[in-house]
Design a protein around this motif. Sequence first.
Motif, PDB file in Angstrom:
ATOM      1  N   ASP A  99       0.769  -1.038   0.126  1.00 40.01           N
ATOM      2  CA  ASP A  99       0.093   0.399   0.135  1.00 40.01           C
ATOM      3  C   ASP A  99       1.123   1.463  -0.375  1.00 40.01           C
ATOM      4  O   ASP A  99       1.571   1.491   1.377  1.00 40.01           O
ATOM      5  CB  ASP A  99      -1.378  -0.270   0.806  1.00 40.01           C
ATOM      6  CG  ASP A  99      -1.790   1.023   1.071  1.00 40.01           C
ATOM      7  OD1 ASP A  99      -1.920   2.183   0.852  1.00 40.01           O
ATOM      8  OD2 ASP A  99      -2.855   0.896   1.288  1.00 40.01           O
ATOM      9  N   THR A 152      -4.869  -4.461   0.807  1.00 37.97           N
ATOM     10  CA  THR A 152      -3.477  -4.570   1.462  1.00 37.97           C
ATOM     11  C   THR A 152      -4.428  -4.519   3.422  1.00 37.97           C
ATOM     12  O   THR A 152      -3.262  -5.103   4.225  1.00 37.97           O
ATOM     13  CB  THR A 152      -3.020  -3.606   1.386  1.00 37.97           C
ATOM     14  OG1 THR A 152      -3.316  -2.351   1.959  1.00 37.97           O
ATOM     15  CG2 THR A 152      -2.433  -3.413   0.028  1.00 37.97           C
ATOM     16  N   GLU A 155      -3.421  -7.161   4.907  1.00 38.13           N
ATOM     17  CA  GLU A 155      -1.956  -7.171   5.316  1.00 38.13           C
ATOM     18  C   GLU A 155      -1.288  -7.330   6.548  1.00 38.13           C
ATOM     19  O   GLU A 155      -0.195  -7.387   8.180  1.00 38.13           O
ATOM     20  CB  GLU A 155      -0.817  -6.554   4.672  1.00 38.13           C
ATOM     21  CG  GLU A 155       0.643  -6.551   4.595  1.00 38.13           C
ATOM     22  CD  GLU A 155       1.640  -7.782   4.776  1.00 38.13           C
ATOM     23  OE1 GLU A 155       1.979  -8.295   4.988  1.00 38.13           O
ATOM     24  OE2 GLU A 155       1.142  -8.076   3.716  1.00 38.13           O
TER      25      GLU A 155
END
Length: 213
Positions: A99, A152, A155
Motif C-alpha cells: 500500500d 492490503t 496485511e
Amino acid sequence: MSTLEDISAFLQKGRANETKAAVQKAIEEGIAAKDILEKGLMAGMSIIGDKFKRNEVYVPEVLIAARAMNTGLEPLKPLLVSAGVKSKGTVIIGTVKGDLHDIGKNLVKMMMEGKGLKVIDLGVDVSSDRFVAAAKEHEADIIACSALLTTTMTEMKNVVEGFKAAGMRDRITIMVGGAPITDSFCTSIGADLSSPDAASAADAAVAVCAKSA
Ligand code: B1M
C-alpha cells in the motif's frame, strides 16, 4: 494576546515562519520550554485536531498547521531535551506492505507528535518483519498500521502474527486504521484497537502510553 496565544493562533493558520518567530520570542521572554510546547504549539494543534474531527477544517489546513508545528519546534527541540521533557511513549508507524497511500498515515503521525509522542515513521509498503525489527530497535510501545486498500488491509493480520512469532505480542499495542478499517475487522485479526481518524488515533495512543507508564 500573550505570546503563547500567538503561537497557537499562528499554528492554526499554518503560518510557519510567524509560529517559529513567536516561539523564539517566548524563549526570550523566559517562558519554560514545556509551557511553550504544551500551552502554545500543542494547544494549537489540539484545536486543529478537534476541528478536523468535526469537519470544520480539511486535510490541507491540517497539513499546513502540522508544517507550522514542525517549524515552530525547531528552536524548541534543544531546550526540551535539556529540560528533560520526556516523550510520552514511542510509536512505530507505517502503511502496510503493498500500500502506497500515505496522506492519512502522515496526519496520524503529526497528530501523535503534536500530543508529545515519539513517532518513528517507516513510510509506505512496510512488511511485518520491518515493523517487528523497528519495534525491537526503538523499544516501541505501539505499532500503528495504516491501510487504504481492501486488498492490503489483510496485511495487518500478518503484522499481528509477526509480533506473535517474535514473542513480543504481549508487550506491544497494535493499532490499525485507514478508510476500510472497522472495529470488527480489528477484532477479527487480533489487533488491539482501531481509530477512525488521526485525532482519535493520537488520543488513543496517549491513553495507551499513560496506562503502561
Ligand atoms: Co488510491 N485508492 N489507489 N491513490 N486513493 C483509494 C483509497 C480508493 C478508495 C479510490 C477509489 O477507488 N474510490 C481506492 C481503494 C478501493 C478499495 O480498496 N476499496 C484506491 C485505489 C483502487 C488505488 C489504486 C489501486 C489505483 C490503481 O492504481 N488502479 C492505487 C494503489 C496503489 C497502492 O497503494 N499500491 C492507488 C493509488 C493512489 C495514489 C498514489 C494516486 C494516491 C496516493 C498518494 C499518497 O497517498 N501519497 C491515491 C489517493 C490520493 C487516493 C484517494 C483519492 C485519497 C486517499 C487519501 O489520501 N485520503 C482515495 C479515495 C478517497 O479516499 N476518497 C484512494 C485523505 C486521507 C486524509 O484520508 O487516508 O483515509 P485517509 O486517512 C484518514 C483515516 O482513514 C485515518 O486518519 C486519516 C485522517 O483522519 N487513518 C488512520 C489513516 N490511517 C490511520 C491509521 C490509524 C488510525 C487512523 O491508526 C494506526
